[in-house]
Scaffold this motif. Sequence first.
Motif, short mmCIF file in Angstrom:
data_model
loop_
_atom_site.label_atom_id
_atom_site.label_comp_id
_atom_site.label_asym_id
_atom_site.label_seq_id
_atom_site.Cartn_x
_atom_site.Cartn_y
_atom_site.Cartn_z
N ALA A 81 -5.71 -3.92 0.09
CA ALA A 81 -5.07 -4.27 -1.17
C ALA A 81 -6.06 -4.98 -2.10
O ALA A 81 -6.07 -4.74 -3.31
N LEU A 98 0.86 -1.19 0.00
CA LEU A 98 0.00 0.00 0.00
C LEU A 98 0.90 1.24 0.00
O LEU A 98 2.04 1.19 0.46
N ASN A 151 -5.89 4.88 -0.93
CA ASN A 151 -5.23 3.76 -1.59
C ASN A 151 -6.20 3.05 -2.53
O ASN A 151 -5.82 2.67 -3.65
#
Lengths: 240, 503
Positions: free
Chosen positions: A160, A103, A112
Motif C-alpha cells: 500500500a 489492496l 496493485n
Amino acid sequence: MDLSENNGYAVRMTEVSKSYLMGKVEVPALLGITLEIPRKKFNVIIGPSGSGKTTLLNLIGCIDAPTTGRMEVCGQDIAALTDDRRSDFRARNIGFIFQNFNLIPVLSAYENVEYPLLLTKTPGRERKDLTLRMLEAVGLGAHKHHRPNELSGGQRQRVAIARALVKGPELVLADEPTANLDSKTGLSIIGLMHEMQTSNHTTFIFSSHDRQVMEQAEAVFEIRDGRLVEPHEPPRGSQS
Amino acid sequence: MKTLQIAFRNIFRNARRSLMTVLAISVSAVSVLLFGGFIFAIMYGMQTSIVQNIGHLHVYQKGYFDFGSGSPGAYGVSRYEEIIGAIKEDPQLKPLVQVVTPTLNVYGIAGNFEAEASKTFLGQGVVPSDGERMKNWDDYKLGERRHHKESGLSDADTEGGVVGIGMARMLQLCDKLQAENCKCNGAEKAVKVVEASTRAASASPPEIQPAEQPLPQSATQPELQPAQASADGGGEDFSTLAELDIQAKAGEKPDPRPKLEILAATVGGAPNVVSLYVNKAVNQGVKEMDDSFIKMHLSLAQRLLYGRGEKKVSGIVVQLKHTRDIPVARARLARFFSDRHLDLEIRDFRELSPMYGQVISMFGSIFTFISIIMGVIVLFTIVNTMSMSVMERVNEIGTVRALGVQRRGVLRQFLMEGCLLGTLGATIGVGAAVTVALAINAGAVTWIPPNNVEPVPLTILIFENAFLLPGTLVALVVLAVVSSFLPARKASRMAIVDALRHV
C-alpha cells in the motif's frame, strides 16, 4: 500544478466545517477548522476516536467536501473542481494508505503498485521501472507476483505504501496505517514511511493515536470534538 | 488496459455464482437457437414444399383469384403458350426463372361406375414433366434430407392421373391401387355392369387385350361438345353420359388401371365427361383436399373443360430460382403484361397459401415469446449477479475512486464484467446449440411439419439464416451489458467516504 505560490503549505483550511445528516439530524464532525499543514513534512493528526481525524483526512484527500469554509490542497481550491477533475487531481497529487490496506484483491502486488500509474497514463516502460523500483524499495521485490491474500499484514501495508508513493505524489495521507499491525511490524512500517518521505520529499499526513507514529512526527495537529486544539510540539523523541 | 483484466479476474472471484450466471445465459442461447433453428427448418421446409408444388408466382386472368373458382373456364388465359414462351425468353426474367408452366383447375364429379360410387372433385391439370422439374427446387439445400416419391404422372400418359387417398377410399379404389393408409369400407363391391354397358357389350363385344397394350390416346377419346351435349344428352343424368362414353369405347382395348369417369361443366355450361385412369393415390395432407383431389394431365383437363374449343389454362405458374427474387420478377412480369396489354394479374405463393404466413406468424410469435422469457431470465440473473458483486466490493469501489478512478471508470468496470459474462455465456451456449443441432440433424428422428404429408427428418437449421446465430450472440451480450447497467450505475455513484467506511 504550480506549487511555488503555496507559501510552503501543502494544505490550507479556513473555517472549514463538516456535518453529516443522520436521518433528519445534522451531526457536526468538524467545527471551524483553520490550519496550515507544511509541505515535505511528516505531519500527524491526533485525537481520540470520533474526534474527527478521519473526516479531516477525507477532506484533505478530496474524497469528501466541506459543508462550509475554504480549503486549498497543494495550492488547488478544491471547491472549484468537478467530480472528474477532483478524481484526476487525486490520481496525480495524492497517495492514500489505509488502515485496512485496501489492496485490490484480484491484482498481484506488482499490479496493485502499477495501478496508479495506469490512471496517470504513465508510459509502459517507465511504469514498469517505477513499479519495480518501488517494490524493491519497500522490500517486496521477491513478492511482486503474490496476490494480497498471499501476503502478511505488514507486507500488504508495504504494498500500500509503494502504491501511494509510486506516482510521486505531493501528498500522502495515511489513516491510522499501523492500527491493524502488531507493534513490531507497525514500527517498521512507520520507519519505512519516514524513510520514503525523506527520500521522496513528500508531504505525509497521518491520523493516529499510536505513540510510535507521534514520535516520528515533525508537526502534530490535535483534534478534539471536531475542533483543532492549539498546535503543540511533537512528543519526545520526534525528529524536527 | 486493466479494465478487461480486472473484469476477467473478478468474474472468477466467485466462480460458482459466475458459473450459474454463465449457465443461465448459455441455456437461454441454446433454447433460442434450437427453437429458432427449428422454426427456420419449418419455414424453409414449408416454403420448399409449397414452391415445389405451386411455384413462386401465379399469373391469372384478372379476376380469377377472386371469382375464378366459381367459373374457372370463364377466366381462362388465352394464348398461354405464347406468353410462357415470351416469359422464358425475356432477358430480365430468364436468369431468374426456373420453370414456367401452365395449370388448369377443374371442378366436377368423378365416378367409379364399377363400384357405383361417385364424388365431387377438385382437379388440377398440369404438365407432368414441368411438375417433376419443379420438385427439384431446393433453394435452402434441404434436398439431402427429403426424398420425393414418384408423382404418378407422365407427359406420355395423357389420360392418367392421381387422386387423394380419401378420394380413392370413397371411390373404392384402394385395393386396386394398393395405396398405403387406404382402406375401403369392406370388400369392394363386385363389379356391377350397368345395364347400359351390358347393352353396349351385347351390341359389340369388347375385345380383351393384354395389360401391356399401349394406353388409349386422347385422340381416340370421344368428347361431348356443348352443342352436342345439349342436343344428345343435355337432359340426361351422369350415368347416361357414362353410358355414352362406354358405348363409344366399346371397341377399345381395356386398360388395367382403375378408371374414373369425370364430369364437369364446359365453358358453355354443358356437361362433359372424360375417362381418367388412376395411377396412384397420394395423401394430400389436408382431409378436405385428400377427399376430393385429382391431378391429371393438362390436355385431359383441357378436353374436359374446353372440349374441342380453344384450349386455355387457368393460370401460368412461375417458379423462380430463388425466393428472394420474387419482388424483381413480379415487377418485371407486371411491366411485361402491361407492355403487351394483357389483362393478367400476378399472385405470389404467400397469397395462394395463406396458411404459410399463418404458420410462420404463429411460430414467430412463439419464438418471440420464448425469447422474451429467456431474455427476462438472463436479465434478472445478471442483475442479481452484478448487484451481489457490487455489494461485495463496496470497499474496493471506494478505494479505486480514492486512487483517482472517475465515476465512469467504475461504471465501465462493471459493464465490462457484465459484457464478459454475457460473452462467455452466449459463446458457450452457441457452441452447445450447434453441437445439439448437429446431433439432432444427424439423428433419424422424423416428424410431419405443417403442410407436409410425408414425415421428414427433424431438422434444426442454425446456419441457414444469416442472422439467427450472430443475432442471438449479440442480443445476449447486449442484454448482459444492459442488465449490468443499473448495478454499475449504483457502484459509480457511491460516495467515496461511505464506500471506504463499508465493512
